[in-house]
Design an enzyme around this catalytic site. Structure first.
Site, PDB file in Angstrom:
ATOM      1  N   ASP A   2       0.957  -1.408   0.516  1.00 38.89           N
ATOM      2  CA  ASP A   2       0.272  -0.241   0.149  1.00 38.89           C
ATOM      3  C   ASP A   2       1.153   1.125   0.317  1.00 38.89           C
ATOM      4  OD1 ASP A   2      -2.464  -1.665   0.250  1.00 38.89           O
ATOM      5  OD2 ASP A   2      -2.813  -1.260   2.036  1.00 38.89           O
ATOM      6  N   VAL A   3       1.154   0.872   0.978  1.00 42.97           N
ATOM      7  CA  VAL A   3       2.807   2.583   0.834  1.00 42.97           C
ATOM      8  C   VAL A   3       2.873   2.934  -0.436  1.00 42.97           C
ATOM      9  CG1 VAL A   3       4.638   3.737   1.751  1.00 42.97           C
ATOM     10  CG2 VAL A   3       2.782   2.226   3.431  1.00 42.97           C
TER      11      VAL A   3
END
Length: 220
Positions: A2-3
Site C-alpha cells: 500500500d505504501v
C-alpha cells in the site's frame, strides 16, 4: 504494498503535472499493488529476466556482495554490515584481525571470489563476530568508515539520536484526543519544506469542503 503504491502514485502525478504544464493535456494514471511489489524485485528480477537462472533465497544477505548482511554479536544483538568494495574489505579484515589469515586466502581475494565461496567465508566471520558485543563492533567498524548500523526495534528507532536530530516526529493538536504524534515527511526541500498544520482528519471530515471548491482549469 500500500505504501509503495502510494509513493508510485505520487511520482506519476508529479510527472503528469509536468507534462500538463508543457502540453496543456491531462492524462489518466494507473498504479497497482501487484506492479509495485514486482518492481521491488529490482536487481534480482533483472538478473532472472536476463539469465533465466532462478535466484536463491538469501535471507538478509546481498546476492552479489559478500559480506553484506546481518550478523549476530555475543550479546545477542544484531547489526548490518556492508562491505561493498575491496578497500572496505581490507579495512574490515583489519578490524576483525584477520588481515594475515582469511584476507590472504585466495578463495576470498576479490568480491567475486567471496561470492563464490560464501558458504565457507560467512560462517568463519560469524564465529569471530560472535565473540564480542554489538557495541564493540559498531564502534570499531564506524571508526574504520565501514557502513554499519544496529538492527533496532520500533522503540529503539524512535529513541535513536538521529530521530531527534532529523526531527522525524511531528506533534499536532487534535480537537478530540489532544496531542497526536506522527512521522515526518522524509522529503526535505530547502525552499519549500513540508509544513504540518492539521492533525489526521476524522473519517468523512473534508468532503464537503473539497466538493465546494471550484475546479481549476489549465487556461486559468
Amino acid at each position: 504494498a500500500d505504501v509503495t503504491t502510494g509513493y508510485n502514485a505520487t511520482l506519476g502525478i508529479l510527472a503528469a503535472l509536468l507534462v500538463r504544464e508543457r502540453t496543456g493535456s491531462g492524462q489518466f494514471l494507473e498504479v497497482s499493488l501487484f506492479d509495485s511489489q514486482v518492481a521491488w524485485l529490482a536487481n534480482v528480477g533483472g538478473g532472472y529476466l536476463n539469465t533465466g537462472r532462478r535466484p536463491r533465497r538469501w535471507g538478509n544477505q546481498h546476492p552479489n556482495i559478500v559480506p553484506y548482511q546481518v550478523f549476530r554479536a555475543s550479546d545477542g544483538r544484531h547489526f548490518v554490515l556492508a562491505v561493498g568494495t575491496e578497500a572496505l574489505w581490507e579495512r574490515f579484515c583489519r578490524v576483525l584481525g584477520i588481515e594475515n589469515t582469511l584476507a590472504r586466502d585466495p578463495r576470498f581475494a576479490t568480491n567475486p571470489d567471496r561470492v563464490a565461496h560464501r558458504d565457507e567465508l560467512v560462517p568463519q566471520l560469524e564465529e569471530i563476530i560472535a565473540t564480542r558485543p554489538a557495541a564493540h563492533w559498531l564502534e570499531q567498524l564506524r571508526a574504520a568508515d565501514i557502513p554499519t548500523g544496529p538492527v533496532q526495534s520500533v522503540e529503539e528507532a524512535f529513541a535513536d539520536p538521529q530521530t531527534e536530530a532529523r526531527r522525524l516526529v511531528v506533534e499536532l493538536e487534535h480537537s478530540r484526543i489532544g496531542c497526536t504524534r506522527s512521522i515526518a515527511n522524509p522529503a526535505r526541500l530547502s525552499a519549500t519544506p513540508p509544513t504540518y498544520l492539521l492533525p489526521p482528519p476524522a473519517p468523512g471530515q473534508h468532503p464537503p469542503q473539497v466538493l465546494a471548491e471550484p475546479c481549476p482549469s489549465h487556461e486559468e
